[in-house]
Design a protein around this motif. Structure first.
Motif, PDB file in Angstrom:
ATOM      1  N   ALA A   1       0.666  -1.215   0.164  1.00  0.00           N
ATOM      2  CA  ALA A   1       0.104   0.174   0.013  1.00  0.00           C
ATOM      3  C   ALA A   1       0.891   1.338  -0.171  1.00  0.00           C
ATOM      4  O   ALA A   1       0.541   2.327  -0.590  1.00  0.00           O
ATOM      5  CB  ALA A   1      -0.979   0.019   1.201  1.00  0.00           C
ATOM      6  N   ALA A   2       2.097   1.166   0.684  1.00  0.00           N
ATOM      7  CA  ALA A   2       2.740   2.410   0.773  1.00  0.00           C
ATOM      8  C   ALA A   2       3.350   2.813  -0.383  1.00  0.00           C
ATOM      9  O   ALA A   2       3.596   3.889  -1.038  1.00  0.00           O
ATOM     10  CB  ALA A   2       4.009   2.262   2.055  1.00  0.00           C
TER      11      ALA A   2
ATOM     12  N   GLY B   1       0.931   3.987  -2.907  1.00  0.00           N
ATOM     13  CA  GLY B   1       0.753   5.279  -2.542  1.00  0.00           C
ATOM     14  C   GLY B   1       1.792   6.317  -2.933  1.00  0.00           C
ATOM     15  O   GLY B   1       1.643   7.378  -3.413  1.00  0.00           O
TER      16      GLY B   1
ATOM     17  N   ALA C   1      -4.459   5.299  -6.300  1.00  0.00           N
ATOM     18  CA  ALA C   1      -5.364   5.120  -5.635  1.00  0.00           C
ATOM     19  C   ALA C   1      -5.476   3.632  -4.789  1.00  0.00           C
ATOM     20  O   ALA C   1      -5.719   2.677  -5.598  1.00  0.00           O
ATOM     21  CB  ALA C   1      -6.823   5.516  -5.997  1.00  0.00           C
ATOM     22  N   VAL C   2      -5.425   3.385  -3.772  1.00  0.00           N
ATOM     23  CA  VAL C   2      -5.370   2.264  -3.032  1.00  0.00           C
ATOM     24  C   VAL C   2      -6.517   1.980  -1.770  1.00  0.00           C
ATOM     25  O   VAL C   2      -6.554   3.074  -1.176  1.00  0.00           O
ATOM     26  CB  VAL C   2      -4.262   1.879  -2.286  1.00  0.00           C
TER      27      VAL C   2
END
Length: 276
Positions: A15-16, A19, A24-25
């Protein structure tokens, strides 16, 4: 994109990384918005709403990947990347009653037969198990008491696992690939203890235990017999030297060498991973 297990060792890093690329997560977790809980099927639809690509960090112990993938397809998901594990296709790697083994074997089949674009990522043991996972308390206690014998492990950095997952979500060239991931070298638990000792100034030693003695110690600490035996079984492949093999998935997928365990230890120590 949806990442299940989005706050965990691999999912959080994926996710990082996404990002940081401006992607968009949706982070799938029980505290997320919308909420996602593997064991609550009623939470799945909201988490999958509008999603085209999913990184699946499976729920060990139950065969939930298959129904989840089926529902994802029904709701319009086009690509899935599955976090599996080394040994999923190796006879004798895990015991017949292995919780993780059952999850991975069924999950891989579910993904491959789904009709969706898929990639499977099979890492060996995470380096981060020593800094934020299974073995951290042993490090803090100064003694790695494990039934690992003198077997070696090609520990892989979770940053690399996440990197391969992110690339597989983003790039078409990874569709249909199964990536075996490891670090650049194999280390015994004794060598791991020495590296952590050198980096932290904290004396950490390795004490090999017989499996039955390991189980007895855990039970004496309050573990259930079943959980203690599962833990011992999970370490069994190390003792049988089935985790020393080097794999080239990081190089193939990312075009660079995997991060070394020594670099992981240096960065984890600097970040205070082993401070009380």
């Amino acid at each position: 994109m949806l990442i299940t297990g989005g706050t965990g060792k691999v999912g959080g890093r994926a996710a990082a990384q996404l990002g940081a690329k401006g992607v968009a997560v949706r982070v799938g977790s029980r505290s997320g918005d919308p909420r996602f809980d593997w064991t609550d099927h009623s939470s799945w639809d909201a988490a999958l709403d509008g999603v085209k690509k999913v990184f699946i960090v499976p729920h060990d112990g139950e065969k939930l990947t298959r129904p989840f993938v089926q529902r994802a397809k029904e709701l319009g998901v086009e690509r899935v990347v599955l976090l599996s594990g080394r040994g999923a296709d190796v006879p004798g790697y895990a015991g017949e009653d292995s919780i993780a083994g059952r999850t991975h074997i069924d999950g891989e089949d579910a993904v491959r037969t789904s009709g969706l674009e898929w990639t499977i990522v099979r890492p060996t043991w995470f380096a981060q198990n020593f800094s934020e996972g299974l073995f951290r308390d042993l490090v803090l206690g100064g003694e790695l008491r494990l039934p690992a014998g003198d077997g070696a492990v090609s520990f892989v950095d979770a940053e690399d696992i996440a990197g391969v997952a992110v690339a597989s979500l983003a790039q078409d060239k990874h569709v249909g690939q199964t990536y075996e991931l490891s670090g650049p070298s194999a280390l015994t638990i004794g060598q791991v203890a020495d590296l952590i000792s050198s980096a932290t100034g904290r004396r950490v030693r390795y004490t090999p235990l017989a499996p039955q003695d390991f189980v007895a110690e855990l039970v004496a600490e309050g573990w259930s017999l079943a959980d203690a035996e599962d833990y011992a079984d999970a370490v069994g492949p190390i003792r049988r030297n089935m985790d020393s093999r080097l794999s080239h998935g990081v190089q193939t997928a990312l075009g660079r060498s995997p991060r070394s365990f020594a670099l992981f230890v240096k960065e984890a120590a600097a970040a205070g991973a082993w401070r009380h």
